[in-house]
Design a protein around this motif. Structure first.
Motif, PDB file in Angstrom:
ATOM      1  N   ASP A  53       1.076  -1.490  -0.448  1.00 54.23           N
ATOM      2  CA  ASP A  53       0.841   0.507   0.426  1.00 54.23           C
ATOM      3  C   ASP A  53       0.938   1.357   0.457  1.00 54.23           C
ATOM      4  O   ASP A  53       1.713   1.633   0.480  1.00 54.23           O
ATOM      5  N   TYR A  54       0.364   2.180  -0.223  1.00 57.84           N
ATOM      6  CA  TYR A  54       1.145   3.462  -0.433  1.00 57.84           C
ATOM      7  C   TYR A  54      -0.035   4.356   0.093  1.00 57.84           C
ATOM      8  O   TYR A  54      -1.663   4.832   0.043  1.00 57.84           O
ATOM      9  N   GLU A  55       0.282   5.826   0.844  1.00 55.21           N
ATOM     10  CA  GLU A  55      -0.641   6.985   1.009  1.00 55.21           C
ATOM     11  C   GLU A  55      -0.841   7.339   0.296  1.00 55.21           C
ATOM     12  O   GLU A  55       0.005   7.724  -1.574  1.00 55.21           O
ATOM     13  N   TYR A  56      -2.568   8.244  -0.528  1.00 53.25           N
ATOM     14  CA  TYR A  56      -2.978   9.066  -1.134  1.00 53.25           C
ATOM     15  C   TYR A  56      -3.924  10.036  -1.357  1.00 53.25           C
ATOM     16  O   TYR A  56      -3.478  10.433  -0.028  1.00 53.25           O
ATOM     17  N   PRO A  76       6.026   0.146  -2.240  1.00 50.81           N
ATOM     18  CA  PRO A  76       7.105  -0.305  -1.754  1.00 50.81           C
ATOM     19  C   PRO A  76       7.835  -1.343  -2.728  1.00 50.81           C
ATOM     20  O   PRO A  76       9.016  -1.454  -2.713  1.00 50.81           O
ATOM     21  N   LYS A  77       7.151  -2.117  -3.046  1.00 55.83           N
ATOM     22  CA  LYS A  77       7.374  -3.186  -4.432  1.00 55.83           C
ATOM     23  C   LYS A  77       6.632  -2.614  -5.710  1.00 55.83           C
ATOM     24  O   LYS A  77       5.616  -2.745  -6.418  1.00 55.83           O
ATOM     25  N   ARG A  78       7.208  -2.486  -7.164  1.00 68.39           N
ATOM     26  CA  ARG A  78       6.973  -2.338  -8.240  1.00 68.39           C
ATOM     27  C   ARG A  78       7.574  -3.374  -9.381  1.00 68.39           C
ATOM     28  O   ARG A  78       7.266  -3.728 -10.516  1.00 68.39           O
ATOM     29  N   GLY A  95       3.123   4.738  -8.620  1.00 67.85           N
ATOM     30  CA  GLY A  95       3.737   6.005  -7.493  1.00 67.85           C
ATOM     31  C   GLY A  95       4.369   7.208  -7.528  1.00 67.85           C
ATOM     32  O   GLY A  95       4.686   7.578  -6.963  1.00 67.85           O
ATOM     33  N   TYR A  96       4.736   7.274  -9.407  1.00 71.42           N
ATOM     34  CA  TYR A  96       4.906   7.324  -9.567  1.00 71.42           C
ATOM     35  C   TYR A  96       4.478   9.652 -10.328  1.00 71.42           C
ATOM     36  O   TYR A  96       4.575   9.921 -10.884  1.00 71.42           O
TER      37      TYR A  96
END
Length: 463
Positions: free
Chosen positions: A222-225, A317-319, A332-333
């Motif tokens: 996950d990431y913050e958005y 975290p993982k791409r 996430g760019y």
């Protein structure tokens, strides 16, 4: 053109490409073919078969990836669930993107040469005086840009499918195929929810945005958005003239506690919007405040479309996982502070595709995870410093109204404007003048000191 197998009985469709895929150019355009040296160590594919890649998502990242893959000799299918999608997006692109991606000028609705930064106390600073006559920030509509890039990918040989990606199955053996499951939309079959289909590929490029299903399947984390909220407003012609070459950015706790509000010009209307990470439930309150700040210039306008969409705040975290990778918003760019994402989406899509083409020796060999990681390494080398600097700027200058006042004050400096525009328009780190850099550092410290003092005085008044 032969499409993916539509036989309901044959649940698993073999990946097949149109018989005319080889070098069919877009109308009026000669498509250059991407050729690389065969330096791959992975096994050669059977005679007569090309590497097969699914690109999930048809925005700038997906369109750019699909075009580069097809031009490089890779059998490519691009899946997009909504071909008329109007993503809520400010729509700003740097000047270098026009030439780098060979975009026709009629795709650019407005050429912004004047930017007005407006502080919490409504102090306005005009930015753009350092621009050369040929320089500008391009304003585009995503539905127009995205459709153009998809059509160019199709012209290069990619197959564009109107469908919703559901999930993928990983191969059970080395160099085995991935199985892509999706809902195929076709108005002729009368099924509103689409028809479930499958096909096999050798690699998958996830370009399906902030809510990426590909990322979920690969366990990317996950990431913050942020939530971006935007209204397209058609304003009277005399008011539209004000925005002919001008955009506005508003900062302040009223419009967003951690981002900014904007008024960006389009072809026959303006886009009015804001965004936030920390106070998502209050997004409509911030939007109302943005409209209020711009009231005198958009009064009498009619809202013609309302849009909202998540925007990633940092890379996942993982791409990469096996032969599956992420590009664009899915990876996430999007930069902090400015919220820019279109250029980095298209650039990451193209760089990823070029790594696949190179690793597969123009589609004749199987690719490996190491091939995809080469794209990540190069992308991070080029742009990671930009992401980190903008992250720091957001933390320093968006933390309070006093800091935002200092930020707007800094933007009045010609040296700041020139360095900022040069870096934005051409996506390169521009060497500064050492003496001017020292002056800038002193001025920045001075602005922050004044901002801190102002914040303390404001806190006393509040108490």
């Amino acid at each position: 053109m032969t499409s993916l197998s539509s036989s309901a009985a044959a649940a698993r469709a073999t990946f097949t490409m149109p018989s005319s895929c080889g070098a069919r150019p877009a109308a009026g355009r000669r498509m250059a073919r991407l050729v690389t040296r065969a330096a791959a160590s992975s096994p050669k594919l059977p005679s007569g078969r090309r590497l097969r890649v699914a690109v999930v998502g048809g925005g700038p990242a997906g369109g750019a990836a699909a075009e580069a893959l097809a031009k490089g000799g890779v059998e490519t299918v691009l899946i997009e669930r909504k071909l008329d999608n109007c993503k809520p997006c400010g729509g700003a692109i740097p000047l270098c993107m026009v030439s780098e991606f060979d975009l026709p000028l009629d795709l650019v609705d407005r050429k912004v040469r004047k930017m007005k930064m407006i502080s919490p106390s409504n102090v306005a600073v005009d930015i753009g005086g350092t621009l050369a006559p040929h320089e500008y920030i391009g304003m585009v509509r995503r539905e127009v840009l995205d459709a153009y890039l998809r059509s160019r990918a199709e012209g290069a040989g990619a197959q564009v499918v109107n469908g919703l990606f559901l999930r993928y199955e990983a191969p059970k053996e080395p160099n085995g195929s991935y199985v892509v499951h999706y809902n195929h939309y076709d108005s002729s079959n009368g099924k509103a929810g689409g028809e479930k289909r499958m096909f096999e590929v050798d690699a998958i490029v996830g370009a399906d945005g902030a809510n990426s299903r590909v990322a979920k399947d690969m366990g990317a984390g996950d990431y913050e958005y942020a939530i971006a909220f935007q209204e397209r407003v058609r304003i009277p012609d005399d008011k539209m003239m004000y925005y002919k070459e001008r955009a506005e950015m508003y900062v302040g706790d009223d419009v967003s506690p951690d981002f900014y509000g904007w008024v960006f010009p389009k072809c026959d209307h303006v886009a009015v919007g804001t965004g936030t990470v920390t106070h998502k439930p209050d997004i409509k309150k911030f939007q109302a405040a943005t409209r209020l700040r711009a009231k005198d210039r958009i009064e009498g306008g009619k809202i013609i479309r309302v849009e909202a969409h998540p925007i990633p705040e940092h890379p996942r975290p993982k791409r990469v996982a096996g032969r599956v990778t992420l590009v664009g918003d899915a990876a996430g760019y999007v930069t902090k502070c400015s919220g820019e994402g279109i250029y980095f989406a298209a650039k990451s899509g193209r760089m990823c595709a070029e790594a696949i083409v190179a690793g597969s020796a123009n589609g004749t060999r199987m690719v490996e995870e190491s091939d995809l990681r080469k794209y990540l390494a190069e992308f991070d080398r080029l742009y990671w410093p930009t992401y980190k600097v903008l992250d720091v700027l957001q933390k320093v200058f968006y933390r309070s109204n006093a800091a935002r006042e200092a930020f707007v004050e800094m933007c009045a400096d010609d040296y700041v404007q020139k360095m900022t525009f040069d870096s934005y328009l051409y996506k390169r780190v521009v060497p500064g003048n050492p003496l001017d850099d020292i002056k800038l550092a002193v001025n920045t410290i001075g602005s922050l000191v004044r901002a801190t003092a102002l914040r303390r005085e404001m806190e006393k008044v509040t108490l």
